[in-house]
Design an enzyme around this catalytic site. Structure first.
Site, PDB file in Angstrom:
ATOM      1  CG  ASP A 187      44.013  42.956  47.121  1.00  0.00           C
ATOM      2  OD1 ASP A 187      43.951  41.747  46.785  1.00  0.00           O
ATOM      3  OD2 ASP A 187      43.076  43.542  47.691  1.00  0.00           O
ATOM      4  CG  ASP A 188      43.084  40.163  43.541  1.00  0.00           C
ATOM      5  OD1 ASP A 188      42.183  40.905  43.109  1.00  0.00           O
ATOM      6  OD2 ASP A 188      42.946  39.461  44.561  1.00  0.00           O
ATOM      7  CB  CYS A 239      39.430  37.253  30.242  1.00  0.00           C
ATOM      8  SG  CYS A 239      39.257  38.284  31.709  1.00  0.00           S
ATOM      9  CB  CYS A 288      30.182  30.239  35.464  1.00  0.00           C
ATOM     10  SG  CYS A 288      28.866  31.408  35.825  1.00  0.00           S
ATOM     11  CB  CYS A 291      37.939  45.679  32.582  1.00  0.00           C
ATOM     12  SG  CYS A 291      39.264  44.491  32.886  1.00  0.00           S
TER      13      CYS A 291
END
Length: 469
Positions: free
Chosen positions: A357-358, A248, A10, A448
């Site tokens: 790609d990311d 992050c 967000c 992650c």
């Protein structure tokens, strides 16, 4: 289109300006943060201590028009763009939340995700709270209102509330007299402050400050509460330096705009370094390097610089497609990638291509893009990801799917390569992450990618059985 990529977070934006028209300023600030959430948006304003707001589902330029903005005005404003990580995709979950209670009213906007949502829900429900949304943002608002009954000021209520919160939150609170910005003690999500004349701004990223012509002043420190009243600024540092600073890492790899600067580190430069490290770790014998728009472009440039392989524009992106569109038939689902991306044939035809790609999440989109490159004549397709493989969920606001949906779960590199149809596949290593942000004045969270988190999430997981009252 079913989007198999990671969901954005967000974005929050706020402004105090004694000259007024803050709603319009917030509109432009949110426009700059649209990449962080395309699901819903809203703006709340303060006019002579009266808080009013407008919010709806959709993009910023679809939700707001001249008539709405001119009616809002305001000498303070708080805005929000949303992508749901906690709470369903519903209009009532759009932010800012405006809460009216015995001490007055407040507007609140939040970027992040709390891991102790169950604890808060139980505590507030016992005291009689009736929830109107399914978001943890409402729980923060209720907790602030509850604490305000005993606290001497709204900022004291925010300070007390933070002691009850575990997880990620970059938070804006607007009362009839004050604008307050607060950041969680770990600093998971970015939050910056800027100025232009007598106006004071807060935003998720520096690109929003640039858009409204404000000058970046500083990052809000993890755990800091900044209070603006009548143009005067004060800080409350009760929680500063109480936790390890853990930005992050995916903010640098994917979420943030490349023209933003986070904790002193250029996002574009971080992605260039990710591409350079990727080329060192996973070289390829190829003719051209291309990047998947948008956040794969900078990493592809870095790969090309390090490898000496020419960089080329491989894809043209349809700028008028949002995150999703209607797919009534299977054939339309299969062609979804081509509506969003088309291959520049002259770049790839007859060539050995490195496609950067990311990240690779489920692998479905990568498989479709590889097939598209081959259709347009690519002789070989070597896929490189400027992020490590996703192995674990995120609990702090990143929409990482469950482990059973991740391509890297229980698959070898060769199996993943075969699944997406590439000639070779390589991921940036977890160890290389530290090398991509040399100028950042912080550590980072990479849970992650490795399953290790700055917060003991097991303390909160499965604490409440589904169906508990």
């Amino acid at each position: 289109m079913i989007d198999y990529r990671i969901g954005e977070e967000c974005g929050v934006f706020a402004v105090y300006d004694p000259d007024g028209d803050c709603a319009r300023t917030a509109y432009y600030g949110l426009y700059a943060l649209q990449h962080r959430g395309q699901e819903s948006c809203g703006i709340a304003v303060n006019n002579n201590r009266d808080i009013s707001y407008y919010k709806d589902m959709g993009l910023v330029n679809d939700v707001f028009d001249e008539g709405i903005l001119s009616k809002l005005g305001g000498t303070m404003a708080v805005g929000h763009v949303r992508y749901s990580t906690t709470g369903e995709s519903l209009r009532e979950n759009a932010q800012p939340l405006v809460l009216r209670y015995i001490k007055g009213n407040i507007a609140l906007a939040h970027n992040g995700n709390l891991v102790n949502k169950g604890d808060l829900e139980k505590e507030l429900s016992i005291s009689g709270a009736i929830f109107q949304t399914t978001t943890d943002t409402e729980m923060i608002a209720y907790m602030i209102a509850k604490q305000r009954l005993a606290a001497g000021s709204i900022e004291a209520a925010v300070e007390r509330t933070i002691a009850h919160l575990a997880g990620a939150f970059s938070l804006i609170v607007m009362s009839p007299q004050k604008l307050i910005a607060a950041r969680d003690p770990w600093g998971f999500r970015p939050l910056v402050m800027g100025r232009k004349g007598n106006a004071i701004y807060f935003a998720s990223e520096t690109c929003a400050l640039d858009t409204v012509g404000a000058v970046y002043e500083r990052d809000i420190e993890p755990g800091e509460i900044v209070v603006v009243k009548n143009g005067e600024v004060k800080s409350i540092n009760t929680y500063v330096k109480t936790k390890p600073h853990s930005m992050c890492i995916f903010e640098y790899l994917y979420f943030s705009r490349p023209d933003s600067v986070l904790e002193g580190q250029s996002v574009h430069d971080a992605r260039i370094l990710a591409g350079r490290n990727l080329a060192k770790e996973h070289p390829a014998d190829a003719d051209v390097v291309i990047g998947v728009p948008d956040s794969g472009i900078s990493a592809a440039m870095g790969f090309a610089l390090e490898s000496g392989i020419p960089y080329g524009i491989g894809f043209i992106k349809n700028k008028y497609i949002g995150r999703s569109f209607i797919e009534p038939t299977q054939s339309m689902r299969e062609n979804a990638v081509r509506i969003k991306l088309n291959v520049l044939q002259s770049t790839v035809e007859g060539k050995r291509v490195v496609m950067v790609d990311d990240s690779i999440v489920r692998g479905t989109t990568s498989k479709r893009i590889v097939a598209l490159l081959r259709k347009f004549g690519a002789k070989e397709v070597h896929v490189r990801s400027s992020a490590p493989p996703f192995t674990d969920p995120c609990y702090f606001g990143t929409d990482v799917p469950s482990k059973d949906q991740l391509i890297a779960t229980n698959r070898s590199l060769d199996e993943m390569c075969e699944l997406i149809g590439a000639d070779s596949l390589g991921f940036l290593s977890v160890e290389a992450l530290k090398d991509i942000i040399p100028n950042a004045g912080c550590e980072y969270c990479d849970g992650c990618f490795c399953g290790k988190y700055p917060i003991d999430v097991d303390k909160y997981l499965n604490k409440y059985d589904e169906g508990d009252d």
